[in-house]
Structures are given as C-alpha cells and as structure tokens.
Design a protein around this motif. Structure first.
Motif, short mmCIF file in Angstrom:
data_model
loop_
_atom_site.label_atom_id
_atom_site.label_comp_id
_atom_site.label_asym_id
_atom_site.label_seq_id
_atom_site.Cartn_x
_atom_site.Cartn_y
_atom_site.Cartn_z
N ARG A 20 -10.55 -8.11 15.34
CA ARG A 20 -11.45 -7.33 14.48
C ARG A 20 -10.86 -7.21 13.08
NH1 ARG A 20 -12.46 -2.00 12.76
NH2 ARG A 20 -14.65 -1.68 12.31
N VAL A 21 -9.55 -7.00 13.01
CA VAL A 21 -8.87 -6.91 11.71
C VAL A 21 -9.03 -8.23 10.96
CG1 VAL A 21 -6.66 -6.58 10.54
CG2 VAL A 21 -7.24 -5.18 12.53
N ALA A 22 -8.81 -9.34 11.65
CA ALA A 22 -8.96 -10.66 11.02
C ALA A 22 -10.39 -10.87 10.55
CB ALA A 22 -8.54 -11.75 12.00
N GLY A 29 -12.19 -9.45 2.45
CA GLY A 29 -11.05 -9.86 1.65
C GLY A 29 -9.77 -9.13 1.98
N ALA A 30 -9.89 -7.99 2.68
CA ALA A 30 -8.70 -7.22 3.05
C ALA A 30 -9.08 -6.22 4.13
CB ALA A 30 -8.14 -6.47 1.85
N ALA A 31 -8.07 -5.81 4.87
CA ALA A 31 -8.23 -4.73 5.84
C ALA A 31 -7.09 -3.76 5.62
CB ALA A 31 -8.22 -5.27 7.27
N VAL A 32 -7.41 -2.47 5.63
CA VAL A 32 -6.40 -1.45 5.44
C VAL A 32 -6.16 -0.77 6.79
CG1 VAL A 32 -5.82 0.70 4.25
CG2 VAL A 32 -7.11 -1.09 3.06
N ILE A 42 -1.72 -3.24 4.55
CA ILE A 42 -2.88 -4.00 4.12
C ILE A 42 -2.72 -5.42 4.62
CG2 ILE A 42 -1.89 -4.58 1.88
CD1 ILE A 42 -4.79 -4.32 0.77
N VAL A 43 -3.80 -5.97 5.14
CA VAL A 43 -3.81 -7.33 5.62
C VAL A 43 -4.74 -8.11 4.70
CG1 VAL A 43 -4.33 -8.87 7.56
CG2 VAL A 43 -3.47 -6.55 7.99
#
Length: 80
Positions: A20-22, A29-32, A42-43
C-alpha cells in the motif's frame, strides 16, 4: 514541504502492508509514515532521491567555488 493527507500511513500499517505504501508513492510521489501520530519517515521513488542528491552536490560545488574565489588570497597565504 506540503504533505498530502492521502499519503499518510501509520508505521503499523506500513509494516503490515508495505505494498500500500508503494502504491501511494506511485500515485502521489511520496508516502509519509507516522510514528506516534508524528511524521517520521518519507518514502519516495529512487529517481527522486537521485535527483535530490545531484542537486545537493551541485549546490556544494557552487558554494565552495564562491567561497574559494572570495577568499583566494587567504587560502594562498595559508598554503605557503
């Protein structure tokens, strides 16, 4: 940095469902990732990381050239 609230994920959820994060990174563009309800990690896509590193290296080169040219006489004196 503006954070899209749709990109927030708890650390527990990130641990249990990293796909889900990916997916969030692909969409936004990013996941916090939050730890104790506070943004902690941050990913981002690797290409974004590479671009940021290149920009940082360019900034360092530009700043160092400016310092060297501004204080060239002092550096030459120190080199003696």
């Amino acid at each position: 940095m503006k954070i899209d609230t749709n990109s927030l994920v708890s650390i527990t959820e990130a641990n249990q469902n990293f796909s889900r994060v990916a997916h969030l990174v692909d969409e936004n563009g990013a996941a916090v990732i939050l730890k104790n309800n506070t943004p902690r990690y941050i990913v981002i896509q690797f290409s974004e990381y590479q671009a940021a590193q290149t920009a940082r290296d360019d900034d360092v080169s530009t700043i160092s050239q400016r310092i060297l040219s501004k204080h060239l006489s002092a550096f030459e004196e120190l080199a003696k």
